[in-house]
Design a protein around this motif. Sequence first.
Motif, PDB file in Angstrom:
ATOM      1  N   GLU A 179      51.701  19.581 104.542  1.00 53.22           N
ATOM      2  CA  GLU A 179      51.138  18.246 104.381  1.00 53.22           C
ATOM      3  C   GLU A 179      50.831  17.620 105.732  1.00 53.22           C
ATOM      4  OE1 GLU A 179      53.764  19.399 102.930  1.00 53.22           O
ATOM      5  OE2 GLU A 179      53.344  19.353 100.764  1.00 53.22           O
ATOM      6  N   MET A 180      51.791  17.732 106.666  1.00 52.41           N
ATOM      7  CA  MET A 180      51.572  17.162 107.985  1.00 52.41           C
ATOM      8  C   MET A 180      50.452  17.893 108.721  1.00 52.41           C
ATOM      9  SD  MET A 180      53.354  14.552 108.534  1.00 52.41           S
ATOM     10  CE  MET A 180      54.730  13.650 107.815  1.00 52.41           C
ATOM     11  N   ARG A 181      50.368  19.225 108.542  1.00 51.32           N
ATOM     12  CA  ARG A 181      49.282  19.988 109.185  1.00 51.32           C
ATOM     13  C   ARG A 181      47.929  19.539 108.653  1.00 51.32           C
ATOM     14  NH1 ARG A 181      46.728  24.217 107.358  1.00 51.32           N
ATOM     15  NH2 ARG A 181      48.291  24.578 105.725  1.00 51.32           N
ATOM     16  N   ILE A 182      47.794  19.349 107.303  1.00 49.96           N
ATOM     17  CA  ILE A 182      46.524  18.891 106.714  1.00 49.96           C
ATOM     18  C   ILE A 182      46.195  17.488 107.211  1.00 49.96           C
ATOM     19  CG2 ILE A 182      45.414  18.258 104.536  1.00 49.96           C
ATOM     20  CD1 ILE A 182      47.046  20.523 103.213  1.00 49.96           C
ATOM     21  N   LEU A 183      47.239  16.628 107.308  1.00 44.77           N
ATOM     22  CA  LEU A 183      47.014  15.264 107.774  1.00 44.77           C
ATOM     23  C   LEU A 183      46.516  15.265 109.207  1.00 44.77           C
ATOM     24  CD1 LEU A 183      47.278  12.219 107.286  1.00 44.77           C
ATOM     25  CD2 LEU A 183      49.650  12.369 108.045  1.00 44.77           C
ATOM     26  N   SER A 184      47.113  16.086 110.075  1.00 43.46           N
ATOM     27  CA  SER A 184      46.679  16.113 111.478  1.00 43.46           C
ATOM     28  C   SER A 184      45.269  16.692 111.601  1.00 43.46           C
ATOM     29  CB  SER A 184      47.670  16.938 112.303  1.00 43.46           C
ATOM     30  OG  SER A 184      47.687  18.291 111.857  1.00 43.46           O
ATOM     31  N   GLN A 185      44.955  17.731 110.804  1.00 48.48           N
ATOM     32  CA  GLN A 185      43.606  18.302 110.861  1.00 48.48           C
ATOM     33  C   GLN A 185      42.563  17.290 110.393  1.00 48.48           C
ATOM     34  OE1 GLN A 185      43.900  21.834 108.500  1.00 48.48           O
ATOM     35  NE2 GLN A 185      44.951  23.052 110.109  1.00 48.48           N
ATOM     36  N   SER A 186      42.867  16.566 109.317  1.00 44.75           N
ATOM     37  CA  SER A 186      41.928  15.544 108.830  1.00 44.75           C
ATOM     38  C   SER A 186      41.726  14.466 109.879  1.00 44.75           C
ATOM     39  CB  SER A 186      42.466  14.931 107.530  1.00 44.75           C
ATOM     40  OG  SER A 186      42.595  15.913 106.527  1.00 44.75           O
ATOM     41  N   PHE A 187      42.813  14.076 110.523  1.00 44.29           N
ATOM     42  CA  PHE A 187      42.702  13.046 111.564  1.00 44.29           C
ATOM     43  C   PHE A 187      41.847  13.554 112.728  1.00 44.29           C
ATOM     44  CE2 PHE A 187      44.313  11.063 115.457  1.00 44.29           C
ATOM     45  CZ  PHE A 187      44.067   9.731 115.160  1.00 44.29           C
ATOM     46  N   ASN A 188      42.039  14.805 113.134  1.00 49.57           N
ATOM     47  CA  ASN A 188      41.238  15.364 114.239  1.00 49.57           C
ATOM     48  C   ASN A 188      39.758  15.410 113.871  1.00 49.57           C
ATOM     49  OD1 ASN A 188      43.499  15.716 115.816  1.00 49.57           O
ATOM     50  ND2 ASN A 188      43.879  17.818 115.110  1.00 49.57           N
ATOM     51  N   ARG A 189      39.457  15.822 112.611  1.00 53.73           N
ATOM     52  CA  ARG A 189      38.045  15.854 112.189  1.00 53.73           C
ATOM     53  C   ARG A 189      37.441  14.451 112.189  1.00 53.73           C
ATOM     54  NH1 ARG A 189      40.018  19.827 108.537  1.00 53.73           N
ATOM     55  NH2 ARG A 189      40.214  18.249 106.896  1.00 53.73           N
ATOM     56  N   MET A 190      38.242  13.481 111.741  1.00 53.76           N
ATOM     57  CA  MET A 190      37.746  12.104 111.722  1.00 53.76           C
ATOM     58  C   MET A 190      37.436  11.630 113.138  1.00 53.76           C
ATOM     59  SD  MET A 190      39.680   8.684 110.328  1.00 53.76           S
ATOM     60  CE  MET A 190      40.837   8.779 111.700  1.00 53.76           C
ATOM     61  N   VAL A 191      38.289  11.967 114.104  1.00 57.76           N
ATOM     62  CA  VAL A 191      38.048  11.571 115.493  1.00 57.76           C
ATOM     63  C   VAL A 191      36.789  12.251 116.033  1.00 57.76           C
ATOM     64  CG1 VAL A 191      38.993  11.705 117.829  1.00 57.76           C
ATOM     65  CG2 VAL A 191      40.482  11.069 115.918  1.00 57.76           C
ATOM     66  N   GLU A 192      36.617  13.529 115.701  1.00 57.55           N
ATOM     67  CA  GLU A 192      35.414  14.241 116.166  1.00 57.55           C
ATOM     68  C   GLU A 192      34.148  13.620 115.601  1.00 57.55           C
ATOM     69  OE1 GLU A 192      35.988  18.260 115.069  1.00 57.55           O
ATOM     70  OE2 GLU A 192      37.506  18.680 116.626  1.00 57.55           O
ATOM     71  N   ARG A 193      34.183  13.281 114.295  1.00 58.19           N
ATOM     72  CA  ARG A 193      33.002  12.650 113.695  1.00 58.19           C
ATOM     73  C   ARG A 193      32.718  11.297 114.334  1.00 58.19           C
ATOM     74  NH1 ARG A 193      34.192  13.803 107.242  1.00 58.19           N
ATOM     75  NH2 ARG A 193      33.911  16.096 107.351  1.00 58.19           N
ATOM     76  N   PHE A 194      33.753  10.586 114.583  1.00 62.60           N
ATOM     77  CA  PHE A 194      33.573   9.275 115.208  1.00 62.60           C
ATOM     78  C   PHE A 194      32.986   9.440 116.613  1.00 62.60           C
ATOM     79  CE2 PHE A 194      35.161   5.461 117.408  1.00 62.60           C
ATOM     80  CZ  PHE A 194      34.605   4.495 116.590  1.00 62.60           C
ATOM     81  N   ARG A 195      33.472  10.461 117.340  1.00 57.22           N
ATOM     82  CA  ARG A 195      32.935  10.714 118.686  1.00 57.22           C
ATOM     83  C   ARG A 195      31.470  11.119 118.604  1.00 57.22           C
ATOM     84  NH1 ARG A 195      34.853  16.033 121.475  1.00 57.22           N
ATOM     85  NH2 ARG A 195      33.470  16.712 119.800  1.00 57.22           N
ATOM     86  N   ASP A 196      31.104  12.005 117.633  1.00 65.04           N
ATOM     87  CA  ASP A 196      29.707  12.429 117.475  1.00 65.04           C
ATOM     88  C   ASP A 196      28.811  11.246 117.138  1.00 65.04           C
ATOM     89  OD1 ASP A 196      30.563  14.965 117.981  1.00 65.04           O
ATOM     90  OD2 ASP A 196      30.665  15.566 115.855  1.00 65.04           O
ATOM     91  N   MET A 197      29.309  10.362 116.286  1.00 61.89           N
ATOM     92  CA  MET A 197      28.515   9.184 115.923  1.00 61.89           C
ATOM     93  C   MET A 197      28.281   8.299 117.135  1.00 61.89           C
ATOM     94  SD  MET A 197      30.199   8.209 112.228  1.00 61.89           S
ATOM     95  CE  MET A 197      29.248   6.715 112.118  1.00 61.89           C
ATOM     96  N   MET A 198      29.281   8.142 117.960  1.00 58.73           N
ATOM     97  CA  MET A 198      29.132   7.327 119.167  1.00 58.73           C
ATOM     98  C   MET A 198      28.123   7.982 120.124  1.00 58.73           C
ATOM     99  SD  MET A 198      31.019   4.582 119.040  1.00 58.73           S
ATOM    100  CE  MET A 198      31.212   4.179 120.771  1.00 58.73           C
ATOM    101  N   GLU A 199      28.242   9.285 120.290  1.00 57.66           N
ATOM    102  CA  GLU A 199      27.303   9.973 121.191  1.00 57.66           C
ATOM    103  C   GLU A 199      25.884   9.921 120.637  1.00 57.66           C
ATOM    104  OE1 GLU A 199      28.862  13.838 121.594  1.00 57.66           O
ATOM    105  OE2 GLU A 199      30.467  13.274 123.020  1.00 57.66           O
ATOM    106  N   ALA A 200      25.725  10.121 119.315  1.00 55.47           N
ATOM    107  CA  ALA A 200      24.389  10.061 118.703  1.00 55.47           C
ATOM    108  C   ALA A 200      23.781   8.690 118.869  1.00 55.47           C
ATOM    109  CB  ALA A 200      24.484  10.444 117.228  1.00 55.47           C
ATOM    110  N   ASN A 201      24.593   7.669 118.722  1.00 57.80           N
ATOM    111  CA  ASN A 201      24.101   6.293 118.876  1.00 57.80           C
ATOM    112  C   ASN A 201      23.609   6.057 120.294  1.00 57.80           C
ATOM    113  OD1 ASN A 201      23.564   3.648 118.168  1.00 57.80           O
ATOM    114  ND2 ASN A 201      25.641   2.958 118.632  1.00 57.80           N
ATOM    115  N   ILE A 202      24.360   6.604 121.260  1.00 51.75           N
ATOM    116  CA  ILE A 202      23.935   6.437 122.663  1.00 51.75           C
ATOM    117  C   ILE A 202      22.619   7.170 122.919  1.00 51.75           C
ATOM    118  CG2 ILE A 202      24.563   7.017 125.043  1.00 51.75           C
ATOM    119  CD1 ILE A 202      27.483   6.623 124.214  1.00 51.75           C
ATOM    120  N   VAL A 203      22.510   8.390 122.365  1.00 53.32           N
ATOM    121  CA  VAL A 203      21.265   9.165 122.532  1.00 53.32           C
ATOM    122  C   VAL A 203      20.087   8.443 121.903  1.00 53.32           C
ATOM    123  CG1 VAL A 203      20.110  11.309 121.870  1.00 53.32           C
ATOM    124  CG2 VAL A 203      22.461  11.369 122.735  1.00 53.32           C
ATOM    125  N   HIS A 204      20.295   7.894 120.685  1.00 57.70           N
ATOM    126  CA  HIS A 204      19.202   7.171 120.021  1.00 57.70           C
ATOM    127  C   HIS A 204      18.762   5.971 120.823  1.00 57.70           C
ATOM    128  CE1 HIS A 204      20.497   8.959 115.903  1.00 57.70           C
ATOM    129  NE2 HIS A 204      19.734   9.808 116.612  1.00 57.70           N
TER     130      HIS A 204
END
Length: 689
Positions: free
Chosen positions: A229-254
């Motif tokens: 459960e903790m492993r799934i929670l940490s993986q989900s959190f890491n994916r969420m951070v990556e998506r948030f980072r990609d969105m920020m970078e995409a916004n800057i590029v746009h």
Amino acid sequence: MINSLKIKIIGLVTVTIIGIVSLVSYVTYRQQKEMLYDMATYNTNVLNETVKNSISDAMRSGRSQEISAIFSRLRSKEFISSLRIVDETGKILISADQTEIGHFLPEYERHELKTNFQQKFTLSENRRVFDSFARIPNNPLCHKCHSPSIKTLGFLETELSMGYMERFLEKEKRTAAISTVLIIGLIIIVVSVFLIFYVDKPIRKLISTMEEVEKGNFDHRTIISSSNEMRILSQSFNRMVERFRDMMEANIVHERELARAQEKLSHHRETHLMNQKLEEQIKEIETLNVNLEERIEEIEEANYKIADLAGELEDKNTTLENAVSKLSTLYKVGLAINSTMESESLFKLIVKTTMDTLRAQIGYIILWDQEQHEMLITTLIGHDGLSPSGTVLPRKQSSVSSWVIENGKPLLIADINQAPEFDRFSAMGYERKTLICAPLIVKNEIIGTITVVNKIDNSTYNHEELELFSTIAAQASIAIKNAKLYDEQQKTYLNTIQALVSAIEASDSYTRGHSERVTYYSLELAKKLELSQDRLKIIERAAILHDIGKIGIDLTLLHKEGRLTAEDINDLQQHPTIGMKILEPIEFLQDVRLCIGQHHERYDGQGYPNSIPASELLLESKILAIADAFDAMTSDRPYRKALPVEVAINELYSNAGTQFDPELVPHFVDLLKDSQFQSSRVGRATAMA
């Protein structure tokens, strides 16, 4: 700390484990105790059968004298407390203890024999023994010594000591308790370690990563492998951070591409068309933003309305709580005020209760005498600069009480500085800062005022306290009026009865003024003994009315100058009983009535009419007996002249311990030797003559 998930889980597990283990331990203990009881029953049966067989063998072989020896050997065992044979009446025939032979069993054991001849087992907790009775039947082998008509030769009583079983049971209890504590402690430690390593530590690690992301460090990752459960929670959190980072970078590029496009479109038509489309899109976005702002405003208005409703509800709840508190206070004040009918006690109780309710430093009651146009202070609490008893206050325009009496309504002065028309300093000598004064009104007639001055916390009085104080004043007015009516009723009763006493004394020149002198002597002695006001009132009334019973005595007997016969003396000795019967219907004179009935009783218990011993005599009646006897000795009577005071004093000392209380006589004699008392006594005697 208390709201921690770890603490809650550990607490819940601890309570659950303690409950389960304690229940199991208790059930195990009960089962062991029942098992021991069954073992005692089985051992007793075996012992009874063995002893009965031994007795039968000894009896058949003609060796009956060996039975006592058998009992003595068995009695030496640690677990056997007593071993005996008794008959049906409970008489001990044979016993391991030779001193018991010929005696009877206790009453409760004889009762068991009479009601139930079957084998019976009884566990006596107070004696710590297991008691049993076994029937010894008569059989053909016993007929040569015992008549065949006898069905039962006796009963074998066996008492097993429960001491050794109790020691075993106590040992088991201690072992179970220690095991329970160790199990609970071990489980709590295991659960705590599990929570720390598998719940608390991973959650803290995840929270640390979230704080880094909040600071802008999107490259920070957390890896937790303590559980799936903790492993799934940490993986989900890491994916969420990556998506948030990609969105920020995409916004800057746009944003960068949009800037470049605007530079190119400034020179080309296509750029202009794209700008128009972009502007249209921006307008749509703005329209959406406007709609969103309108929705936000609607939500905010709804929140404001909810907040207003919550405030109104809170105000209503506060108002309701204040009303309930006020009603509760009034109820308590009403109970306190109506708990007494004595005027002096009532005034003090009213002022004290009101001061406690309104947290006042000073309180007092003023009574208004309409005929004399005077304001009299009856009770003053909280200020020692003036004795209130009988003090008359001047009426003037700057007096608060005068204003309330003239206007017939309560007055609130929150700050004396804002009311220059009234005096800052009271005529009673204290400074006023804030006060409330209310009229005492009964049937539209002002009988006085009640005032509270200066709060303990130095705050000011308000209108809510004025309303509460006015209600208390209304209750106090009724209580004061009732107390006055009660006092008037008592005075009417006393005046009527005292008139009868005066009528008796007026018919006899020898006893004229006797009641007044006895009253004076009794009160002075009671004051010297520092008795309370309530007891002084009982003594005063009893002394005035102590000879009321002589109404029922023949006047010729009261005036008889010759020697009294035994019948005459018996008739005269009935006047305390007659006096008690006369006062019996008057409820508030019951203590006085008892004192009158005892004023001719003696310290040695030889008095009349009931020969009551000194331990049951009232102190008031013993005081009255000394005063009555002294005045009788120092007054002229038909059968003799008055004795000198010195002779009367010697008589008091001579009869101390027999007729009079030996502790009271010295106090009374000291009073007689007081010069002020002597002059007052002589003055009273001269006035009565």
